[in-house]
Every structure is written in structure tokens, then in C-alpha cells.
Design a protein around this motif. Structure first.
Motif, PDB file in Angstrom:
ATOM      1  N   VAL B 388      39.254  53.583 -27.300  1.00 25.16           N
ATOM      2  CA  VAL B 388      40.551  53.758 -26.642  1.00 25.16           C
ATOM      3  C   VAL B 388      41.688  53.850 -27.665  1.00 25.16           C
ATOM      4  O   VAL B 388      42.427  54.817 -27.702  1.00 25.16           O
ATOM      5  CB  VAL B 388      40.813  52.604 -25.639  1.00 25.16           C
ATOM      6  CG1 VAL B 388      42.200  52.742 -25.026  1.00 25.16           C
ATOM      7  CG2 VAL B 388      39.750  52.594 -24.553  1.00 25.16           C
ATOM      8  N   ASN B 389      41.791  52.815 -28.516  1.00 24.49           N
ATOM      9  CA  ASN B 389      42.898  52.797 -29.476  1.00 24.49           C
ATOM     10  C   ASN B 389      42.466  53.399 -30.805  1.00 24.49           C
ATOM     11  O   ASN B 389      42.199  52.684 -31.761  1.00 24.49           O
ATOM     12  CB  ASN B 389      43.389  51.369 -29.713  1.00 24.49           C
ATOM     13  CG  ASN B 389      44.005  50.789 -28.475  1.00 24.49           C
ATOM     14  OD1 ASN B 389      44.387  51.503 -27.541  1.00 24.49           O
ATOM     15  ND2 ASN B 389      44.106  49.479 -28.437  1.00 24.49           N
ATOM     16  N   THR B 390      42.418  54.716 -30.869  1.00 21.16           N
ATOM     17  CA  THR B 390      42.085  55.335 -32.132  1.00 21.16           C
ATOM     18  C   THR B 390      43.252  55.107 -33.096  1.00 21.16           C
ATOM     19  O   THR B 390      44.387  54.964 -32.677  1.00 21.16           O
ATOM     20  CB  THR B 390      41.875  56.842 -31.958  1.00 21.16           C
ATOM     21  OG1 THR B 390      42.969  57.347 -31.209  1.00 21.16           O
ATOM     22  CG2 THR B 390      40.592  57.141 -31.221  1.00 21.16           C
ATOM     23  N   GLY B 391      42.946  55.057 -34.368  1.00 22.74           N
ATOM     24  CA  GLY B 391      44.012  54.865 -35.348  1.00 22.74           C
ATOM     25  C   GLY B 391      43.549  53.989 -36.486  1.00 22.74           C
ATOM     26  O   GLY B 391      42.354  53.871 -36.735  1.00 22.74           O
ATOM     27  N   LEU B 392      44.508  53.394 -37.174  1.00 22.50           N
ATOM     28  CA  LEU B 392      44.176  52.575 -38.324  1.00 22.50           C
ATOM     29  C   LEU B 392      44.233  51.107 -37.968  1.00 22.50           C
ATOM     30  O   LEU B 392      45.090  50.685 -37.200  1.00 22.50           O
ATOM     31  CB  LEU B 392      45.181  52.814 -39.444  1.00 22.50           C
ATOM     32  CG  LEU B 392      44.947  53.979 -40.379  1.00 22.50           C
ATOM     33  CD1 LEU B 392      45.763  53.759 -41.639  1.00 22.50           C
ATOM     34  CD2 LEU B 392      43.497  54.161 -40.732  1.00 22.50           C
ATOM     35  N   ALA B 393      43.335  50.340 -38.540  1.00 21.93           N
ATOM     36  CA  ALA B 393      43.359  48.909 -38.328  1.00 21.93           C
ATOM     37  C   ALA B 393      43.083  48.224 -39.649  1.00 21.93           C
ATOM     38  O   ALA B 393      42.176  48.625 -40.371  1.00 21.93           O
ATOM     39  CB  ALA B 393      42.313  48.513 -37.305  1.00 21.93           C
ATOM     40  N   GLU B 394      43.896  47.220 -39.960  1.00 26.32           N
ATOM     41  CA  GLU B 394      43.643  46.426 -41.155  1.00 26.32           C
ATOM     42  C   GLU B 394      43.302  45.014 -40.695  1.00 26.32           C
ATOM     43  O   GLU B 394      44.107  44.365 -40.032  1.00 26.32           O
ATOM     44  CB  GLU B 394      44.874  46.423 -42.076  1.00 26.32           C
ATOM     45  CG  GLU B 394      44.605  45.717 -43.391  1.00 26.32           C
ATOM     46  CD  GLU B 394      45.720  45.913 -44.422  1.00 26.32           C
ATOM     47  OE1 GLU B 394      46.768  46.464 -44.059  1.00 26.32           O
ATOM     48  OE2 GLU B 394      45.530  45.496 -45.574  1.00 26.32           O
ATOM     49  N   VAL B 395      42.105  44.577 -41.015  1.00 24.13           N
ATOM     50  CA  VAL B 395      41.645  43.260 -40.562  1.00 24.13           C
ATOM     51  C   VAL B 395      41.090  42.491 -41.754  1.00 24.13           C
ATOM     52  O   VAL B 395      40.659  43.092 -42.741  1.00 24.13           O
ATOM     53  CB  VAL B 395      40.540  43.392 -39.490  1.00 24.13           C
ATOM     54  CG1 VAL B 395      41.072  44.017 -38.216  1.00 24.13           C
ATOM     55  CG2 VAL B 395      39.355  44.191 -40.011  1.00 24.13           C
ATOM     56  N   ASP B 407      38.222  44.571 -29.481  1.00 19.51           N
ATOM     57  CA  ASP B 407      39.502  43.870 -29.377  1.00 19.51           C
ATOM     58  C   ASP B 407      40.638  44.675 -29.988  1.00 19.51           C
ATOM     59  O   ASP B 407      41.676  44.852 -29.373  1.00 19.51           O
ATOM     60  CB  ASP B 407      39.398  42.493 -30.032  1.00 19.51           C
ATOM     61  CG  ASP B 407      38.417  41.604 -29.270  1.00 19.51           C
ATOM     62  OD1 ASP B 407      38.478  41.609 -28.030  1.00 19.51           O
ATOM     63  OD2 ASP B 407      37.585  40.944 -29.907  1.00 19.51           O
ATOM     64  N   VAL B 408      40.432  45.180 -31.196  1.00 20.62           N
ATOM     65  CA  VAL B 408      41.483  46.009 -31.802  1.00 20.62           C
ATOM     66  C   VAL B 408      41.468  47.395 -31.155  1.00 20.62           C
ATOM     67  O   VAL B 408      42.495  47.940 -30.777  1.00 20.62           O
ATOM     68  CB  VAL B 408      41.278  46.124 -33.334  1.00 20.62           C
ATOM     69  CG1 VAL B 408      42.324  47.041 -33.941  1.00 20.62           C
ATOM     70  CG2 VAL B 408      41.336  44.752 -33.979  1.00 20.62           C
ATOM     71  N   GLY B 409      40.304  47.946 -30.982  1.00 17.64           N
ATOM     72  CA  GLY B 409      40.195  49.310 -30.455  1.00 17.64           C
ATOM     73  C   GLY B 409      40.167  49.390 -28.942  1.00 17.64           C
ATOM     74  O   GLY B 409      40.150  50.468 -28.375  1.00 17.64           O
ATOM     75  N   SER B 410      40.141  48.243 -28.263  1.00 19.02           N
ATOM     76  CA  SER B 410      40.123  48.170 -26.790  1.00 19.02           C
ATOM     77  C   SER B 410      38.911  48.855 -26.166  1.00 19.02           C
ATOM     78  O   SER B 410      38.964  49.280 -25.004  1.00 19.02           O
ATOM     79  CB  SER B 410      41.392  48.743 -26.167  1.00 19.02           C
ATOM     80  OG  SER B 410      42.496  47.974 -26.537  1.00 19.02           O
ATOM     81  N   GLY B 411      37.836  48.972 -26.882  1.00 19.30           N
ATOM     82  CA  GLY B 411      36.591  49.436 -26.265  1.00 19.30           C
ATOM     83  C   GLY B 411      36.478  50.921 -26.022  1.00 19.30           C
ATOM     84  O   GLY B 411      37.199  51.722 -26.607  1.00 19.30           O
ATOM     85  N   ILE B 412      35.543  51.275 -25.160  1.00 16.65           N
ATOM     86  CA  ILE B 412      35.166  52.672 -24.935  1.00 16.65           C
ATOM     87  C   ILE B 412      35.958  53.214 -23.747  1.00 16.65           C
ATOM     88  O   ILE B 412      36.037  52.543 -22.717  1.00 16.65           O
ATOM     89  CB  ILE B 412      33.655  52.762 -24.610  1.00 16.65           C
ATOM     90  CG1 ILE B 412      32.846  51.861 -25.530  1.00 16.65           C
ATOM     91  CG2 ILE B 412      33.160  54.201 -24.655  1.00 16.65           C
ATOM     92  CD1 ILE B 412      32.873  52.205 -26.980  1.00 16.65           C
TER      93      ILE B 412
END
Lengths: 172, 635
Positions: B388-395, B407-412
Motif C-alpha cells: 500500500v505505502n510504496t516509497g522509502l522507509a528508514e528503520v 506496519d510501515v508499508g500497510s500491507g498488501i
């Protein structure tokens, strides 16, 4: 890959290519490390890399012509054929592929009647694929004249081509 | 450096910093609203330039000279184009999925009026009582921004913005420290190279520092060739100075005189931003001869890669810098000892250099406190594909794959089921649901058969065929193989042909064993990382999704309904609505006709299996389906 030199036939045209190439070479030092940047600049100016330009560059850098040719054919960026007026680059990165980039590429091929790496006979469009333009979130992506277009599915291919047609009609 | 020199450096920089801070302050203290538009490549693909124009035009019509700033990527690429409006008495608010019409309304109603148009809000950048902020998002719990902090918040074409946000002060601090101490600090921080292999950065710098040879070089590897990865592009486009600062510190530490930033030509905007950044840094004497009046000179040049995946390999990259075809050569000697033009050359990835300034500024302990036992700091991921939330994530390192994807990407999206995550690009592998609780670090992922790679993460759902994805990567590595090693050149070709056969319904049952055997041989017989890792996508899909291979081979069936030679589109007559014509009009090859009963029928001969009819069929009918094998279609 054969060198397509249909473009540069007359000695007059050959001289022109040589002269334009020499113009660009003036800005560079004579070391082989400059070969790739030189090729990029020359292609930027001429649209492709004709034989005459290669020979001129080889002479300038004092390296055999084959070394220039081998670098050109090694890298995906360089082309040996003249480009079309508009460039169509279909992204085939992972995300684009999984979202149907290959279907989009088929749609372009079908509509333009040419294969990857070719130019339409009227020199309007050239079609190619690109490994990944990094716009994975807008997949499938097609880069049309340097502008990345997001979510290009077969119906949008038709829409984009229609926009070109309208543009052409406006001009004529 | 001498004490007198050091105080001169500090005061020279203080002057630059004061001027930059003043510019940044006046931007916000003028009482005018400040409008920011995210115009990185991802934003542009979504139409950010049109939005920018709409805002500028509307302000012009209203005769207002409010500052409009182009910023980089905020990481929320799923909601591009993004617009941030900072207005006195309001928190800075970020609007998502803005189009020119919405942009015009935002100017009229919020910038000029007092209606913050809450219906378009994505989130506020600060906590407040009016609108939910990004820190209230569920993903905020997992994110930790270090190198992405500036991205999307400053104009990458303005060095003053970067300096006002604390930029280049690490360089000044570093110039006060002996190189050995910087190396010690890096070692203590536990920073490992972010290009994929995870080699300890401090040790690499030490080797290069001790190596003999002049001049030494520092090279930033921005040849992000992994399809499906775009972390380096975002950092290069949105915060180029952070990389340049890291490189200058590296140059000072190892005693280098020249640097190169190697950027793919496929990233024209990154090229442009880096070029501007280099010019600006040179103008302020942060780069060039006698930096800030010290006796340290260092200059960086930009080099555009020409589209060869293998050039991500450092020895191939060196060959291409030297004007030769990018063919790797045998290591050792490693480039840190003998690299470009035979001189000691320090190689690091874009992100690795971007971390350096944080470690110098905040100290090794601060960096080492993030992450887990073996891998320190944060990991930057490019989330793409069916998420769902395509993009960049820094974890932080050690976060699990499940946390990043769900959790960050909100799933499928679309209520579909997760099938696999492709991580590490063509060198990585596909991990199934059972691997989702693995912590993300350099070692756990390798144990599972994948690798962290540079950080591309493509999420795959039930509609994605695992044989096809393996075939796709093989096709990529096969065409990108430089041809030097026989096993890489011919072995990948054989593997690809077998996979082509399987996905086209010509597979044989002994193909699976043959693939495993060839995979081992290619790994053993290749010199560089390209060949050594090329079989990974095949090996991981064979390990976790063997049943899919078997379905293709034994039944001629693609379980995910993806392989075009093994599926057919079919319109269920009972479900087809007679008075609806949606599919007929959209079919790009006119393969759909209406029969005497006014039911739509697909001509299987003409059909090119593009799926447009399936998308066009209104959800209340859902009459178009895919069948596999194609013989399932009732005649």
C-alpha cells in the motif's frame, strides 16, 4: 550489431559529423579516462554515434578505433542508429515488470510497429527498454521524451500516442 | 593541523553558516506562507511539475510573492505529488495526491484564506491539535530517520538550506581531528558498507589510509543498477550535500586529493542536483584548493555511468572510469590498496557516505545505539510492488521484514494475500511468509538465502508467479553479464533458456535438478558479484516455491495466473451484462465481439493477454476471468 551508416553517406555529411565532433573534443583532455564522457557529449549532440565520430574520437585519444567501438557496444546508453524525434523508453525494472511492464512494451511495439531498439520508418519514434528509472512506485513506467510517465498500461499507450497526434495536427 | 589554522577554519565556516542561517530564518520569519513541492523524479512521474506550475500561476494571478520551494522526496511516494504548506499559526501541513486543480484550491483557500482544506491533508510535519501528524502514523513507531532527515524538507539546489540545517559542520569538526581518530570513531560506530556486502567501513578507510601511492581517490558508488531500488537516487536528488560532505571527510581521512561521484545516466535529475551541489560547495571553498583556508585540498567530479549493471562492481566501475568496457578484474589487490589508475582508491556506497557526517557529529555511540548486535544504525529500504505505502522507509537494523511490509508499508492492497518479498535485487532472493519475522540485518538475510543488497524491496502477492520472477532476474543478469567468465556468460544463458521453457509450458521434470546444478556451477565459476549471486533468485524460489515450478512443468498451469503462455482470458457468459460494452471498447486489439445473445466473447486467436478487459469489466459484474491452463476455456 552492425554499424548503420545509412545516415552519413555523402562526404559532405561526413565532414559535418567530423566537424561537430571536433567541436566537442575541444573541451576535453586527451586521456582515455575521458572516453565515456566524450561519447555521452557527442551522442547528446548528434543523437547517436556514427562511424565518422568514432574515428575522430579514436584519433583524438590516440587509441585504436576498435577500443572506441568496444566501449560503445558494451554500454547500454550508446546507440549506433539515429534516434527518432520522440524517444519511448519502457522501464522493465522489477516493480514495473511485475505490474505488467512487458505488456506495456508489447503495446508500444504493436502500436508503433517496431521492435525494441528500433526507430519508426518516419523517424517519429524510437523504442527501447530501460533497466530501471527508479520510479518504482509509479509502475509500470514509460519514459516519454525524458519525462517519466506513471502507470502506463496499454490504454495509456494509446492516450499518449493520441496526444502526439493532436500536437502534430495543431502544428500542420 | 596547526592551532592558528584551525581557528581560521572555524571562523571562515562560521561566517558561511551565519549567512545560511539568516537566509533560512528570513524564509520563515517574513510572516509569509512558505509552499514546498516535492519534485524528485517520483513526484515528477506523478505530475509534480504541473502542480508546481499551477501554484506559481495562481500566486501570480493573485499578485503574491510567497516563496515556492522545490524540495526532494519525503519518502511517502504512494501519495505523490506532495505539497507542504507552512503558514504562521499553523503547523506545516503536507498534502498528498495533489493535482493542479487541488493545488489551485489550496492556494486560494489556505494560503490566502483560512481553510486548511483538511480533506486533502496527508499529515502535519509537527505534532499539533489541528491535524494528525506523521508521528501519529502507525509507521512512525518503526521509522528512524537519520540520512533521510533532510530529504523533502530542504531545497537540494540550495547549499544554504543544508548548512542552516547543520550541514558541513561535521566537516569542520573532522578537520580538527587527526585522521586516525576518525577511523577509530567509524570503527566504534560499527558502520558497515551500505552497498550490500556490509564490509566494515572503518577498516576499509584504515586500509586505504595506510596504503602507499599518490594521488589517492575517493569514489562514491551511485551506480544503483538493481531494478526495483531507488534509495540512492532519492538521497542523491534530495540531499546531495550530505554525500559530498561524507566524501570530503573521507578524502581528509585517507589523504586523497580527488573524488568521483559515479551516478547512473538513467538518473538525470540526480546528475543535475549533484552538479549544482558540487558547484555551490566549490564556490564556498568547502571543496577545491585549501578547503576553508586549511592545507587540505580535495575536489570531486561527477561521472555519469552509461547503463551497465556490472559497473556497480567496484573493479568494473574503475575500468569504466578509465574509459574501458566495464569488465571486472581479480581482487586482491583491493581497490583500497590499488584501484583507479593503480592508486589507492576508497569506494563507498551513497548511503555509507551519507552516514559519515552523523557519526562525526553525534558520535559513534549515538550511531551504535541504533540497530541490533551485529548490524548498527539504520537501513533504508525502497518499498515497491504490491504494497500500500510504496516509497522509502528508514528503520533501525533489526526491524523485521513483517514490520516493514505490514506496519510501515500497510500491507498488501486490494485484500490480496502476501506471497513473497523480493529483496536485494538480482543478487538477492524471494523470501516467503515464513521468513517474515527475520530481523533485517546483514547476516540473517544471507542465512535465508537472500541478501540485504542495497535495499530494494519488492513485495509480491498471490497474482505474481515465482517462476516468472526468477526468469525475469535471470534474463536481466544474463543480458548484463559482461561475458568475461564462461560460467556466468553461458551458464546464465542455459538457466534462462530452461526458465523460458518452463514459463512457456515446455518444461521437463528434470529441469529442476538441472537448474540447481547449473546454479552451483555459475556461483563457483564466476569472478565477480554479478555471477556469484545471479542464481540466488532461482535458488530461493526453488527452495520456497518448488510447488509452483512443478505446477508449470507437470500440469502446464501457472498457479498465479501470470505466465501468458499458460493462461487465457475468458468472459463468463452468466455474469456478462448484456447492456454493458466496457471490455469491447477498451480491448487494444479488437479481440472482443458481441454474439447474437449480446454476450461478449473473446477471440482467443486475436487476444494478446494484456488484461485490459479484466480491468475494464465493472466490479459489479466481474465477468472476465483468467484460466490456466488455456485448455480450461470452454469451447
Amino acid at each position: 550489431m552492425a554499424i548503420n551508416n545509412k545516415e552519413v553517406t555523402t562526404t559532405e555529411e561526413q565532414a559535418k559529423v567530423r566537424q561537430k565532433t571536433r567541436q566537442i573534443l575541444k573541451r576535453f583532455g586527451r586521456k582515455q579516462g575521458n572516453l565515456v564522457p566524450i561519447l555521452q557529449k557527442v551522442q547528446g549532440k548528434l543523437g547517436y554515434l556514427p562511424r565518422e565520430a568514432m574515428l575522430e574520437i579514436a584519433k583524438f585519444l590516440s587509441i585504436p578505433g576498435i577500443d572506441v567501438y568496444s566501449v560503445i557496444t558494451f554500454y547500454n546508453q550508446f546507440r549506433l542508429n539515429p534516434p527518432g524525434k520522440h524517444s519511448i523508453r519502457v522501464c522493465l525494472g522489477t516493480a514495473c515488470h511485475m505490474k505488467g511492464g512487458y505488456i506495456t512494451l508489447d503495446a508500444w511495439k504493436r502500436r508503433l510497429g517496431i521492435d525494441r531498439g528500433e526507430t519508426t520508418p518516419d523517424r517519429e519514434f524510437d523504442l527501447d527498454s530501460v533497466a530501471c528509472v527508479g520510479c518504482c512506485v509509479m509502475a509500470p513506467v514509460t519514459v516519454v521524451d525524458a519525462k517519466p510517465q506513471g502507470k502506463v498500461e496499454p490504454t495509456k499507450v494509446d492516450g499518449l500516442l493520441l496526444a502526439f497526434e493532436i500536437e502534430r495536427e495543431k502544428k500542420s | 593541523m596547526k592551532v592558528a589554522e584551525l581557528s581560521a577554519i572555524t571562523s571562515a565556516f562560521q561566517e558561511i553558516k551565519n549567512r545560511a542561517e539568516l537566509r533560512w530564518q528570513t524564509l520563515y520569519d517574513s510572516g509569509k506562507p512558505v509552499i514546498m513541492v516535492g519534485t524528485a523524479t517520483c513526484g515528477r512521474a506523478a505530475g509534480a511539475l504541473e502542480v508546481l506550475k499551477a501554484i506559481r500561476d495562481e500566486l501570480k494571478r493573485q499578485n503574491l510573492d510567497f516563496p515556492v520551494i522545490e524540495v526532494g522526496c519525503l519518502g511517502h511516494c504512494y501519495a505523490e505529488p506532495l505539497v507542504i504548506i507552512s503558514k504562521p499559526e499553523y503547523p506545516p501541513i503536507c498534502y498528498g495526491r495533489v493535482n493542479p486543480v487541488i493545488a489551485e484550491r489550496l492556494v486560494k483557500e489556505f494560503v490566502i484564506g483560512d481553510n486548511p482544506c483538511l480533506e486533502f491533508v496527508l499529515g502535519a510535519l509537527e505534532e499539533n491539535d489541528l491535524v494528525p501528524s506523521f508521528s501519529d502514523f502507525p509507521r512512525a513507531k518503526y521509522e528512524k530517520k537519520v540520512i533521510l532527515k533532510n530529504c523533502g524538507q530542504i531545497d537540494p539546489k540550495e547549499i544554504d538550506h543544508y548548512i542552516a540545517k547543520g550541514g558541513y559542520s561535521s566537516l569542520v569538526k573532522a578537520l580538527h581531528i587527526p585522521p586516525e581518530q576518525i577511523i577509530e570513531e567509524l570503527k566504534r560506530s560499527g558502520l558497515r558498507g551500505r552497498g550490500g556486502a556490509g564490509f566494515p567501513t572503518g577498516r576499509k578507510w584504515e586500509v586505504c589510509c595506510r596504503a602507499v601511492g599518490e594521488p589517492k581517490y575517493v569514489i562514491c558508488n551511485g551506480d544503483e543498477g538493481d531494478p526495483g531500488a531507488f534509495m540512492d537516487r532519492v538521497v542523491l536528488e534530495s540531499d546531495p550535500h550530505s554525500i559530498i560532505e561524507g566524501m570530503i571527510i573521507a578524502g581528509y581521512t585517507v589523504g586523497a586529493r580527488y573524488g568521483y561521484i559515479y551516478v547512473r545516466a538513467e538518473y538525470p535529475l540526480a546528475v543535475e542536483h549533484v552538479q549544482i551541489a558540487l558547484r555551490q560547495a566549490r564556490r564556498l571553498n568547502l571543496l577545491g584548493k585549501n578547503i576553508l583556508g586549511s592545507d587540505f585540498s580535495f575536489d570531486i567530479r561527477l561521472f555519469q555511468g552509461s547503463g551497465a549493471f556490472v559497473c556497480g562492481e567496484e573493479t568494473a566501475l574503475i575500468a569504466s572510469l578509465e574509459g574501458k568496457p566495464g569488465i571486472p578484474y581479480y581482487r586482491p589487490p583491493y581497490p583500497a590498496v590499488k584501484g583507479l589508475y593503480g592508486k589507492p582508491t576508497l569506494f563507498n556506497n551513497v548511503k555509507t557516505f551519507a552516514y559519515v557526517r552523523h557519526i562525526i557529529n553525534d558520535g559513534a555511540e549515538c550511531f551504535a545505539s541504533i540497530g541490533d548486535e551485529r548490524s548498527k544504525g539504520t537501513a533504508v529500504f525502497a518499498l515497491a510492488g504490491k504494497v500500500v505505502n510504496t516509497g522509502l522507509a528508514e528503520v533501525p537494523m533489526g526491524t523485521t521484514l513483517r514490520q516493514v511490509i505490514f506496519d510501515v508499508g500497510s500491507g498488501i492492497p486490494g485484500g490480496k494475500h502476501f506471497k513473497a518479498v523480493q529483496i536485494g535485487g538480482p543478487s538477492g532472493g524471494c523470501l516467503p511468509e515464513s521468513a517474515l519475522d527475520l530481523p533485517i540485518d546483514f547476516d540473517s538475510l544471507s542465512d535465508a538465502g537472500a541478501m540485504m543488497g542495497s535495499g530494494g524491496m519488492v513485495v509480491l502477492d498471490e497474482d505474481d508467479c515465482m517462476v516468472e520472477i526468477a526468469r525475469y532476474f535471470l534474463e536481466f543478469t544474463q543480458s548484463e553479464s559482461c561475458g568475461k567468465c564462461t560460467f556466468c556468460r553461458l551458464g546464465t544463458k542455459q538457466m534462462l533458456e530452461i526458465l523460458n521453457d518452463i514459463t512457456q509450458g515446455r518444461g521437463r521434470i528434470d529441469d529442476i535438478d538441472m537448474l540447481s546444478q547449473l546454479a552451483e556451477d555459475v556461483i563457483a565459476g564466476s569472478l565477480c558479484g554479478l555471477g556469484k549471486t545471479a542464481p540466488n533468485p532461482v535458488l530461493t524460489t526453488l527452495r520456497y516455491f518448488r510447488d509452483e515450478y512443478e505446477a508449470h512443468i507437470k500440469e502446464g498451469r501457472c498457479p498465479a495466473l501470470m505466465c501468458r503462455d499458460l493462461i487465457a482470458y475468458y468472459i463468463i457468459p452468466e455474469k456478462c451484462e448484456r447492456s454493458c460494452d466496457a471490455c469491447v471498447g477498451t480491448c487494444t486489439v479488437e479481440a472482443i465481439t458481441t454474439n447474437k445473445k449480446r454476450i461478449k466473447v473473446i477471440d482467443q486467436e486475436k487476444c494478446v493477454k494484456c488484461g485490459t478487459c479484466l480491468d475494464a469489466c465493472p466490479p459489479q459484474y466481474n465477468a472476465v476471468i483468467k484460466l490456466s491452463p488455456p485448455s480450461e476455456v470452454p469451447s
